[in-house]
Scaffold this active site. Structure first.
Site, PDB file in Angstrom:
ATOM      1  N   HIS A  78       3.549  -0.360   3.398  1.00 44.46           N
ATOM      2  CA  HIS A  78       2.547  -0.700   2.384  1.00 44.46           C
ATOM      3  C   HIS A  78       1.261   0.108   3.353  1.00 44.46           C
ATOM      4  CE1 HIS A  78       0.041  -1.949  -1.207  1.00 44.46           C
ATOM      5  NE2 HIS A  78      -1.237  -2.142  -0.043  1.00 44.46           N
ATOM      6  N   GLU A  79       1.181  -0.524   4.060  1.00 46.01           N
ATOM      7  CA  GLU A  79      -0.090   0.343   5.240  1.00 46.01           C
ATOM      8  C   GLU A  79       0.295   1.401   5.927  1.00 46.01           C
ATOM      9  OE1 GLU A  79      -2.872  -1.538   4.431  1.00 46.01           O
ATOM     10  OE2 GLU A  79      -1.335  -3.181   3.509  1.00 46.01           O
ATOM     11  N   HIS A  93     -11.206 -11.267  -0.414  1.00 47.35           N
ATOM     12  CA  HIS A  93     -11.941  -9.633  -1.625  1.00 47.35           C
ATOM     13  C   HIS A  93     -12.708  -9.298  -2.115  1.00 47.35           C
ATOM     14  CE1 HIS A  93      -6.946 -10.187  -0.993  1.00 47.35           C
ATOM     15  NE2 HIS A  93      -7.074  -8.254  -1.323  1.00 47.35           N
TER      16      HIS A  93
END
Length: 801
Positions: free
Chosen positions: A583-584, A715
């Site tokens: 993902h990263e 977040h």
């Protein structure tokens, strides 16, 4: 008969995405970002950074995005190695500080021209004098620009990019170090200098000469001849200036600026409290019976942690063992510890982090929400959610509609998940079967998954050693995108001995980008979660004076928090950690493979928040691609490849507990929107009342009365996801459909896959923020997005129909 479903018009005006979201399943990916998780009040909005860190677990244990970063290293400064054998990699714009400041800056690494940031020598003592000298110089540059500005690219955009880039590079390096090597001294330095930095941001964002020049460009006869990227820069700059308060009267602007200063301070305080609250908890175990069930990797980590805390004789076999709330430790306990009382203790500690005493984030949250609402009102919006959506693809109403449709679609499946787990626990003779609680869910879910699919995630770790995973990932990137990734350790200074540095070349051998990789958890100094961020962006303007005709190459950093090597063993990864790295790396590829030379929209810059997860979630799909998985799944001792039957079981387990995982994500996104669109700070309903009200519709197990997960919801309170958490699902539609292009071409047809990969590279990865994301997708896919691939991947296509 299956109907073909397509998007009509745009993503923001279609209800089909609602159906798509029914497929919301495992967002197995990290934080991230930071991911886009740095405080918007302290970063120029035109240079939004991507600190990506979505939740990827059935529990909230990895919801730790990124924002401020960290670390002072006490060494004398020395110049970076000579670039004799290498092309230009990176540099400041207008880097030289006037000689009149030389007494302050001669030995300050933050104010030197460098190819790579001197992460090994930047110290907290450099921050105050370095940033003040820099801000003074940039203030002078800004004043000069305002006096000489003309509505043309060379007289407006290029000097503006130089100012913004220089600040972004230096401030980014300081804050990155705070994230990966936190110290009290660095915190103090950043806290002291941040108001001055925010003041400069506000002065820049509210510059009427610059704002008027951008408007003049848009109204000029030259407008039709500008490129897509140039038009996007102009349009975005005008919109962001308005959102930054450029059109306010003097009294309103003064109040707006006070709010921005306070929000920057509060966001930093929130994240520091989360970090301190996480590392504050330590539990020493001396009786092995108390941690029965923990796998060898977890015991090894717990013993290693105990040694670091002064228990020098600790061993994995005999202890003592130190448990923490850091993700690898917490996850192991919740999933594997047979000791129910231990699971409950750890769970309660986790959900109450940063919620009491000096670390209590409750008043911080309340003040953040109050100020965000006040800011929205000053700007002429009804609530902060509307401010957030002003720069996104979606609208508040469409996001809410999406979430409610998803909630309805997921609820029955989640109830069924709960009944299945209860019945399984009862069949296993568990005394708690009729009274399962939060600390039982992950444990019995893992036992059910092991039984149902005959997969034990811990037993799979030996097949996923970090070196082999990275080799397989890089080979995949070579096949898909025509690039070579090679180690370049020693070329650039690093902040920790475990950090790796890589060079990316095209197939002709020409370097095109670089990146750092910091893989391991370090709970004493490093933030949790995982994220990617830029170090340098690609730019034709920001190059070293000696290389005026060169393009500055992009540099990224990737940060994860997986289990470090234990003893002589390499880092052995869970399958989820494998997905996290993929993902990263997807985020990093969009930054590093950009061909956009306009620095303000190169790579991840300028991409709408609810589209930026496309390449990262796209890369996760390859973890389930047979050839890719088999290339990385090699036993670290024997070299044996993962057995075929286990691979098939991994495919079957991909959608395990889809309803429950969907609801969890929906809870986060719904609470986020409720707090930023409907909640009245200081009113009759508290933030925890909102959380409980939302939980009634999104949690099968009601939260405990003392649950304070909001106090660690970085977040939205310390990152960039305020009124934007829904973005993960929005982008998931795009990513699944993008991967379906490879399926349509034939995943076994290497020639077709390479051709499709090249098209993906030339569009999604190359165009950056220089073109509307929907247009970019259509350019790649040949049509507008369809939800069918996501529904199919998650096993919900027939259900949705």
């Amino acid at each position: 008969m299956r109907r073909k479903i397509t998007f009509v018009g745009s993503l923001g005006t279609t209800l089909v995405i609602v159906v798509v979201a029914m497929a919301i399943v495992i967002s197995l990916a990290r934080s991230f970002r930071r991911p886009l998780c740095s405080s918007s009040s302290s970063t120029p909005k035109n240079l939004l950074k991507s600190h990506i860190c979505p939740l990827w677990s059935p529990s909230f244990f990895l919801c730790l995005p990124t924002s401020p970063r960290s670390t002072p290293l006490r060494h004398s400064y020395s110049p970076s190695p000579s670039p004799a054998a290498a092309p230009l990699r990176g540099s400041f714009c207008s880097a030289t500080v006037p000689s009149s400041m030389s007494t302050v800056t001669d030995d300050n690494p933050l104010l030197k021209d460098f190819e790579f940031p001197p992460f090994d020598v930047i110290d907290a003592s450099h921050v105050r004098p370095g940033m003040r000298a820099l801000l003074k110089k940039l203030g002078s540059d800004l004043a000069e620009l305002e006096q000489t500005v003309e509505p043309s690219w060379p007289k407006l955009v290029e000097p503006l990019e130089k100012i913004m880039d220089r600040l972004s590079v230096v401030w980014g390096a300081v804050n990155h170090l705070k994230s990966v090597k936190d110290t009290p001294e660095l915190r103090s330095a950043i806290e002291e200098i941040q108001p001055e930095k925010v003041e400069f941001d506000l002065k820049l964002g509210q510059s009427k000469p610059i704002y008027n020049a951008f408007k003049a460009i848009r109204e000029s006869p030259d407008w039709p001849g500008l490129s897509d990227a140039q038009k996007r820069i102009v349009e975005t700059s005008i919109k962001e200036a308005v959102l930054s308060g450029v059109s306010l009267d003097d009294s309103q602007r003064e109040q707006y600026n006070k709010i921005q200063q306070e929000l920057a301070k509060l966001s930093r305080k929130f994240e520091e409290n989360v970090l301190d609250g996480t590392k504050k908890f330590e539990k020493l175990i001396t009786n092995k019976k108390d941690i029965e069930g923990l796998p060898p990797t977890a015991l090894g980590l717990a013993a290693q942690t105990a040694i670091s805390k002064g228990h020098e004789k600790a061993t994995p076999e005999n202890g003592p063992w130190m448990l923490t709330l850091d993700a690898p430790s917490y996850m192991s306990v919740m999933q594997h510890a047979k000791n129910r009382a231990l699971r409950e203790e750890i769970y309660r500690a986790y959900i109450t982090r940063a919620s009491s005493g000096e670390l209590d984030n409750t008043p911080v949250i309340e003040q953040i929400l109050k100020l965000r609402l006040e800011k929205a009102k000053i700007l002429g919006y009804n609530n902060y959610a509307e401010v957030s959506m002003a720069t996104k693809m979606a609208t508040v109403s469409k996001a809410e509609e999406l979430l409610e449709k998803l909630r309805t679609a997921s609820w029955d499946a989640a109830i069924q998940d709960m009944h299945e787990i209860k019945q399984f626990a009862k069949n296993q003779g568990a005394p708690e079967a009729d009274d399962l609680n939060h600390w039982d869910n992950a444990f019995w879910s893992e036992r059910l998954r092991e039984t149902k699919f005959d997969i034990n995630e811990e037993e799979l770790r030996p097949y996923f050693s970090l070196p082999k995973v990275m080799d397989g990932l890089f080979n995949l990137a070579k096949m898909l995108f025509g690039i070579d990734v090679e180690p370049a350790d020693g070329l650039a200074p690093v902040w920790n001995a475990d950090v790796k540095f890589y060079r990316i070349k095209d197939l002709s051998g020409k370097p095109i980008s670089y990146f750092y990789f910091d893989p391991y958890s370090r709970p004493a100094e490093k933030r949790g979660g995982a994220w990617m961020d830029e170090v340098f962006a690609r730019s034709r303007v920001c190059v070293l004076p000696t290389d005026k005709n060169s393009i500055r190459l992009p540099i990224a950093h990737m940060v994860c928090n997986q289990m470090p090597p234990v003893g002589e063993k390499p880092s052995l990864m869970t399958f989820r950690e494998v997905e996290t790295v993929f993902h990263e790396f997807g985020h990093s590829l969009q930054h590093m493979l950009t061909k956009q030379d306009e620095g303000l929209v190169a790579g991840i810059r300028g991409i709408e928040w609810d589209a930026v997860e496309l390449p990262s979630q796209f890369m996760e799909n390859w973890c389930y691609h047979r050839d890719t998985l088999m290339s990385i799944a090699k036993h670290y001792e024997t070299g044996e490849t993962l057995p075929e039957e286990i691979y098939q079981k991994l495919l079957l387990a991909r959608t395990f507990r889809a309803g429950s995982l969907s609801l969890r994500q929906l809870k986060f996104a719904t609470v986020d929107l409720e707090l930023h669109s409907k909640h009245i700070p200081g009113g009759s309903e508290s933030i925890y009342d909102v959380d409980r009200r939302v939980s009634e519709k999104t949690q099968v197990y009601p939260p405990l009365p003392e649950d304070r997960f909001l106090c660690s919801f970085s977040h939205i309170f310390a990152g960039g996801y305020a009124a934007g958490y829904y973005s993960y699902k929005w982008a998931e539609v795009l990513s699944a459909d993008a991967f379906s292009a490879f399926e349509d071409a034939g995943l076994d047809d290497e020639k077709a896959v390479k051709e499709t990969g090249q098209r993906f590279r030339e569009t999604v990865l190359a165009l950056g923020g220089g073109k509307d994301p929907l247009q970019v997708f259509v350019e790649f896919r040949g049509r507008e997005p369809s939800p069918e691939p996501l529904l199919r991947h998650n096993g919900l296509l027939q259900t949705a129909a």
